[in-house]
Design a protein around this motif. Structure first.
Motif, PDB file in Angstrom:
ATOM      1  N   CYS A 134       0.856  -1.197   0.000  1.00 44.93           N
ATOM      2  CA  CYS A 134       0.000   0.000   0.000  1.00 44.93           C
ATOM      3  C   CYS A 134       0.887   1.240   0.000  1.00 44.93           C
ATOM      4  O   CYS A 134       1.500   1.580   1.024  1.00 44.93           O
ATOM      5  N   ALA A 135       0.974   1.923  -1.137  1.00 49.93           N
ATOM      6  CA  ALA A 135       1.902   3.044  -1.286  1.00 49.93           C
ATOM      7  C   ALA A 135       1.561   4.211  -0.363  1.00 49.93           C
ATOM      8  O   ALA A 135       2.452   4.948   0.077  1.00 49.93           O
ATOM      9  N   GLU A 136       0.280   4.392  -0.048  1.00 47.77           N
ATOM     10  CA  GLU A 136      -0.148   5.531   0.752  1.00 47.77           C
ATOM     11  C   GLU A 136      -0.125   5.261   2.255  1.00 47.77           C
ATOM     12  O   GLU A 136      -0.407   6.154   3.045  1.00 47.77           O
ATOM     13  N   CYS A 137       0.181   4.040   2.655  1.00 45.06           N
ATOM     14  CA  CYS A 137       0.173   3.693   4.075  1.00 45.06           C
ATOM     15  C   CYS A 137       1.475   4.128   4.750  1.00 45.06           C
ATOM     16  O   CYS A 137       2.506   4.311   4.075  1.00 45.06           O
ATOM     17  N   ASP A 138       1.439   4.286   6.057  1.00 46.06           N
ATOM     18  CA  ASP A 138       2.645   4.667   6.808  1.00 46.06           C
ATOM     19  C   ASP A 138       3.744   3.627   6.620  1.00 46.06           C
ATOM     20  O   ASP A 138       4.913   3.981   6.473  1.00 46.06           O
ATOM     21  N   ASP A 139       3.366   2.371   6.683  1.00 47.13           N
ATOM     22  CA  ASP A 139       4.301   1.283   6.392  1.00 47.13           C
ATOM     23  C   ASP A 139       3.745   0.526   5.187  1.00 47.13           C
ATOM     24  O   ASP A 139       2.853  -0.320   5.329  1.00 47.13           O
ATOM     25  N   LEU A 324       4.519 -24.409  -2.315  1.00 45.31           N
ATOM     26  CA  LEU A 324       5.262 -23.571  -1.373  1.00 45.31           C
ATOM     27  C   LEU A 324       6.179 -22.619  -2.116  1.00 45.31           C
ATOM     28  O   LEU A 324       6.287 -21.436  -1.763  1.00 45.31           O
ATOM     29  N   PHE A 325       6.835 -23.112  -3.176  1.00 46.14           N
ATOM     30  CA  PHE A 325       7.735 -22.266  -3.965  1.00 46.14           C
ATOM     31  C   PHE A 325       6.939 -21.230  -4.762  1.00 46.14           C
ATOM     32  O   PHE A 325       7.355 -20.072  -4.876  1.00 46.14           O
ATOM     33  N   ILE A 326       5.782 -21.636  -5.295  1.00 48.68           N
ATOM     34  CA  ILE A 326       4.951 -20.697  -6.055  1.00 48.68           C
ATOM     35  C   ILE A 326       4.480 -19.555  -5.157  1.00 48.68           C
ATOM     36  O   ILE A 326       4.564 -18.379  -5.530  1.00 48.68           O
ATOM     37  N   HIS A 327       3.995 -19.903  -3.983  1.00 48.54           N
ATOM     38  CA  HIS A 327       3.528 -18.881  -3.045  1.00 48.54           C
ATOM     39  C   HIS A 327       4.672 -17.970  -2.613  1.00 48.54           C
ATOM     40  O   HIS A 327       4.502 -16.748  -2.517  1.00 48.54           O
ATOM     41  N   ASP A 328       5.831 -18.546  -2.385  1.00 47.26           N
ATOM     42  CA  ASP A 328       6.979 -17.756  -1.950  1.00 47.26           C
ATOM     43  C   ASP A 328       7.421 -16.787  -3.047  1.00 47.26           C
ATOM     44  O   ASP A 328       7.726 -15.619  -2.768  1.00 47.26           O
ATOM     45  N   GLN A 329       7.431 -17.268  -4.294  1.00 45.40           N
ATOM     46  CA  GLN A 329       7.852 -16.415  -5.404  1.00 45.40           C
ATOM     47  C   GLN A 329       6.852 -15.281  -5.641  1.00 45.40           C
ATOM     48  O   GLN A 329       7.238 -14.165  -5.967  1.00 45.40           O
ATOM     49  N   ARG A 330       5.567 -15.579  -5.436  1.00 44.18           N
ATOM     50  CA  ARG A 330       4.569 -14.533  -5.614  1.00 44.18           C
ATOM     51  C   ARG A 330       4.753 -13.431  -4.566  1.00 44.18           C
ATOM     52  O   ARG A 330       4.674 -12.240  -4.869  1.00 44.18           O
ATOM     53  N   GLY A 331       4.995 -13.826  -3.317  1.00 46.86           N
ATOM     54  CA  GLY A 331       5.223 -12.834  -2.274  1.00 46.86           C
ATOM     55  C   GLY A 331       6.449 -11.994  -2.552  1.00 46.86           C
ATOM     56  O   GLY A 331       6.441 -10.771  -2.345  1.00 46.86           O
ATOM     57  N   TYR A 332       7.504 -12.638  -3.032  1.00 44.41           N
ATOM     58  CA  TYR A 332       8.741 -11.908  -3.361  1.00 44.41           C
ATOM     59  C   TYR A 332       8.498 -10.942  -4.520  1.00 44.41           C
ATOM     60  O   TYR A 332       8.959  -9.794  -4.494  1.00 44.41           O
ATOM     61  N   ARG A 333       7.740 -11.401  -5.517  1.00 39.78           N
ATOM     62  CA  ARG A 333       7.472 -10.550  -6.686  1.00 39.78           C
ATOM     63  C   ARG A 333       6.645  -9.325  -6.311  1.00 39.78           C
ATOM     64  O   ARG A 333       6.920  -8.211  -6.765  1.00 39.78           O
ATOM     65  N   LEU A 334       5.629  -9.512  -5.458  1.00 40.18           N
ATOM     66  CA  LEU A 334       4.763  -8.390  -5.082  1.00 40.18           C
ATOM     67  C   LEU A 334       5.488  -7.369  -4.212  1.00 40.18           C
ATOM     68  O   LEU A 334       5.247  -6.161  -4.329  1.00 40.18           O
ATOM     69  N   ASN A 335       6.380  -7.826  -3.348  1.00 41.02           N
ATOM     70  CA  ASN A 335       7.024  -6.942  -2.380  1.00 41.02           C
ATOM     71  C   ASN A 335       8.411  -6.470  -2.805  1.00 41.02           C
ATOM     72  O   ASN A 335       8.905  -5.481  -2.262  1.00 41.02           O
ATOM     73  N   CYS A 336       9.030  -7.176  -3.716  1.00 38.55           N
ATOM     74  CA  CYS A 336      10.416  -6.850  -4.080  1.00 38.55           C
ATOM     75  C   CYS A 336      10.613  -6.505  -5.553  1.00 38.55           C
ATOM     76  O   CYS A 336      11.695  -6.064  -5.941  1.00 38.55           O
ATOM     77  N   GLN A 337       9.585  -6.719  -6.369  1.00 35.72           N
ATOM     78  CA  GLN A 337       9.730  -6.450  -7.801  1.00 35.72           C
ATOM     79  C   GLN A 337       8.547  -5.674  -8.353  1.00 35.72           C
ATOM     80  O   GLN A 337       8.323  -5.656  -9.562  1.00 35.72           O
ATOM     81  N   GLY A 338       7.767  -5.028  -7.488  1.00 32.68           N
ATOM     82  CA  GLY A 338       6.584  -4.301  -7.932  1.00 32.68           C
ATOM     83  C   GLY A 338       6.859  -2.824  -8.151  1.00 32.68           C
ATOM     84  O   GLY A 338       7.999  -2.405  -8.371  1.00 32.68           O
ATOM     85  N   GLU A 339       5.780  -2.036  -8.080  1.00 28.49           N
ATOM     86  CA  GLU A 339       5.902  -0.595  -8.288  1.00 28.49           C
ATOM     87  C   GLU A 339       6.744   0.048  -7.187  1.00 28.49           C
ATOM     88  O   GLU A 339       7.497   0.994  -7.439  1.00 28.49           O
ATOM     89  N   ILE A 340       6.573  -0.413  -5.960  1.00 30.18           N
ATOM     90  CA  ILE A 340       7.423   0.034  -4.849  1.00 30.18           C
ATOM     91  C   ILE A 340       8.163  -1.185  -4.313  1.00 30.18           C
ATOM     92  O   ILE A 340       7.612  -2.295  -4.258  1.00 30.18           O
ATOM     93  N   ILE A 341       9.412  -0.986  -3.959  1.00 26.45           N
ATOM     94  CA  ILE A 341      10.273  -2.113  -3.586  1.00 26.45           C
ATOM     95  C   ILE A 341      10.671  -2.003  -2.123  1.00 26.45           C
ATOM     96  O   ILE A 341      11.095  -0.930  -1.656  1.00 26.45           O
ATOM     97  N   ASN A 342      10.530  -3.085  -1.433  1.00 22.32           N
ATOM     98  CA  ASN A 342      10.911  -3.164  -0.027  1.00 22.32           C
ATOM     99  C   ASN A 342      12.432  -3.107   0.090  1.00 22.32           C
ATOM    100  O   ASN A 342      13.146  -3.888  -0.548  1.00 22.32           O
ATOM    101  N   ALA A 343      12.926  -2.191   0.910  1.00 20.57           N
ATOM    102  CA  ALA A 343      14.384  -2.040   1.073  1.00 20.57           C
ATOM    103  C   ALA A 343      15.023  -3.288   1.661  1.00 20.57           C
ATOM    104  O   ALA A 343      16.205  -3.561   1.416  1.00 20.57           O
ATOM    105  N   ASP A 344      14.264  -4.053   2.431  1.00 16.53           N
ATOM    106  CA  ASP A 344      14.812  -5.271   3.039  1.00 16.53           C
ATOM    107  C   ASP A 344      15.130  -6.343   2.010  1.00 16.53           C
ATOM    108  O   ASP A 344      15.850  -7.292   2.306  1.00 16.53           O
ATOM    109  N   CYS A 345      14.586  -6.214   0.813  1.00 15.01           N
ATOM    110  CA  CYS A 345      14.802  -7.233  -0.213  1.00 15.01           C
ATOM    111  C   CYS A 345      16.262  -7.323  -0.648  1.00 15.01           C
ATOM    112  O   CYS A 345      16.710  -8.378  -1.120  1.00 15.01           O
ATOM    113  N   GLU A 346      16.990  -6.226  -0.503  1.00 12.83           N
ATOM    114  CA  GLU A 346      18.395  -6.237  -0.916  1.00 12.83           C
ATOM    115  C   GLU A 346      19.226  -7.210  -0.088  1.00 12.83           C
ATOM    116  O   GLU A 346      20.165  -7.823  -0.581  1.00 12.83           O
ATOM    117  N   ASN A 347      18.880  -7.341   1.175  1.00  9.38           N
ATOM    118  CA  ASN A 347      19.634  -8.215   2.070  1.00  9.38           C
ATOM    119  C   ASN A 347      18.925  -9.544   2.329  1.00  9.38           C
ATOM    120  O   ASN A 347      19.339 -10.297   3.209  1.00  9.38           O
TER     121      ASN A 347
END
Length: 531
Positions: A134-139, A324-347
């Motif tokens: 959620c781009a407009e949320c505090d977190d 399990l791998f499909i679900h994991d990859q989807r979560g990674y794609r949404l949070n680490c490869q979307g319009e906004i990227i989670n900074a934690d994904c780098e590490n």
């Protein structure tokens, strides 16, 4: 003999099926009434502002109860184009004006089914956008990361069945809001899943014990105990509220049942569904690997056949963990490869699911070994003790049956060779045993007791230890065999005349189950720590 056994099985099912359906229906009615009364009589504990809630919108103080569907929810035909940055949701579909009695009745019975993780599953079913940042949320990533901890199949089932209920039932028979229909949908799904899981557990148990006993009275007694133990297991409350345990048990036990009947190619389907329901579906892969190793050691079969069977089991084990791998990859794609990227994904290293569990719930090896968690360890102690006892009893009985050649070896060689011998025996025809208790610890149950031990070890060392009851009771059929064996050990009361009277329950098991069903229900629906 096979035809006689088939006829006996048919007659047995004809005699017990109506009783099972009546028992489950009656117990579920008593349980949901007890839940509702407890929720009304006892004031909810405040678990903190960080605990997720699910609003049924059945209170006019918190919204328009005459609005059945809000913008952006799954009931909205145009939810994909809804602007997620809006501060409020408009009404898409007006509902039929609900009577005061209908509103109160829906709130009375459905509100207790929305506590703790139920709120998460229901929110995922209601709002398809929760898994997206959620781009407009505090977190921006708080909501989407926490949603990733919950696998998608159960929310999808709730959403689909709720839509079906809306189409086939008149509005007067449905709760007045879409959110309330979702809770009703989850409840009905869990009742159906619970019955199917119970029937699969009975069929699996019968198929395994009939390899080692010819006494129909023992079969009936064991089946009766299994039905009671499953209906009143220590995780009963989680099979009734909007948790995924009932659906997961249906898929898992269904797969085991199909495999025991020789339909391994069909068993893969429910096992894959189980892995798309809960992460502990990966235990089935370990079970399959054990079965494959056992098949590889069958010297009476040709090398080609052993190789094919072993490879087939390995292929099934891989298929089971694919979700399990499909679900994991989807979560990674949404949070680490979307319009906004989670900074934690780098590490980020390893599984995104493990990262979420560790970050938001402190899940990890020995992370729960803290003084403040002692009450939770005490809460989980009975199920962990019974699980450990079950695995130990199987090992003890198998160790006692070793051939003379192994007993003469030194203990290191004997231990190593016993492991191979036990694997080999698990695929052999079981010998006929006299003791009904021993029929629940046959060599064919090796993989089942291994999974029981692994689930208990995971609950004790890595997961939140208080979830051990629902983790083990929905994952391993062997826990019910161990509890039934505890009852079989005290099954007869010898009178002075030497006659054997009616078989009795083990009072320890009765007290354990009674306390956990009653106290667990009260605590869970009032936001007390029973999760």
């Amino acid at each position: 003999m096979t035809m006689v056994r088939s006829q006996d099985t048919y007659l047995l099912w004809i005699s017990i099926l109506p009783k099972i359906l009546l028992t489950v229906t009656l117990l579920r009615f008593i349980l949901i009434t007890f839940m509702a009364v407890s929720d009304v009589v006892i004031k909810d504990h405040n678990p903190g502002d960080d605990v997720f809630r699910f609003d049924l919108r059945l209170d006019t103080k918190h919204g328009d109860i005459n609005c059945f569907c809000l913008e952006g929810l799954a009931c909205d035909p145009s939810w994909k184009s809804w602007d997620r940055n809006k501060e409020s949701r408009g009404c898409v579909e007006k509902g039929k004006t609900a009577s005061k009695n209908n509103q109160l009745l829906a709130n009375f019975f459905l509100q207790p089914m929305t506590k703790w993780d139920s709120a998460r599953f229901l929110a995922l079913a209601a709002d398809p956008w929760i898994r997206h940042p959620c781009a407009e949320c505090d977190d921006p990533f708080l909501r989407s990361e926490q949603a990733h901890a919950f696998f998608p199949l159960f929310p999808l089932m709730i959403r689909s069945f709720a839509s079906t209920l809306k189409q086939i039932l008149p509005s007067c028979l449905l709760p007045p809001t879409f959110e309330a229909v979702l809770v009703l949908s989850a409840f009905l799904i869990n009742i159906f899943s619970f019955i199917i899981a119970l029937l699969c557990l009975i069929a699996l148990t019968l198929n395994l014990i009939r390899k080692s006993t010819q006494e129909q009275s023992d079969e009936l007694f064991i089946v009766g105990r299994i039905v009671t133990l499953f209906c009143l297991n220590p995780a009963t409350i989680f099979y009734c509220v909007s948790y995924s345990e009932a659906v997961f048990a249906m898929y898992t036990f269904g797969g085991y049942c199909l495999y025991s009947l020789g339909y391994s190619y069909l068993a893969v389907l429910p096992w894959v569904a189980a892995s798309y329901t809960r992460s502990n579906g990966c235990f089935v892969s370990v079970w399959l690997i054990i079965q494959g190793l056992a098949a590889c050691l069958q010297k009476h079969c040709s090398f080609q056949k052993r190789l094919l069977v072993t490879l087939w089991h390995l292929a099934m084990a891989i298929l089971v963990i694919v979700p399990l791998f499909i679900h994991d990859q989807r979560g990674y794609r949404l949070n680490c490869q979307g319009e906004i990227i989670n900074a934690d994904c780098e590490n980020l290293t390893g599984s995104f699911y493990n990262y979420v569990q560790r970050k938001h719930w402190n899940v990890g090896f020995l992370h729960y070994f803290q003084l403040k968690q002692i009450p939770n360890f005490l809460l989980a102690a009975p199920i962990l003790i019974y699980s450990g006892s079950g695995a130990w009893n199987w090992i003890r009985i198998s160790w006692r049956k070793q051939p003379e050649a192994l007993r003469l070896q030194c203990w290191k060689s004997r231990l190593f060779n016993w492991a191979f011998w036990a694997l080999q025996q698990s695929k052999m025809q079981d010998e006929i045993v006299r003791s009904p208790a021993d029929t629940l610890f046959t060599p064919a149950m090796l993989a089942d007791y291994a999974i029981l031990a692994m689930a208990a070890l995971l609950g004790f060392t890595t997961a939140h230890v208080q979830i051990s009851s629902r983790l083990i009771c929905s994952t391993s059929p062997a826990i019910y065999w161990q509890l039934a064996r505890s009852c079989l050990s005290n099954k007869r009361n010898v009178t002075k005349e030497g006659e054997k009277s009616e078989r009795l329950w083990n009072p320890t098991v009765v007290i354990y189950l009674g306390i956990y069903v009653v106290v667990g229900t009260i605590m869970h629906v009032n936001f007390l720590p029973w999760t």
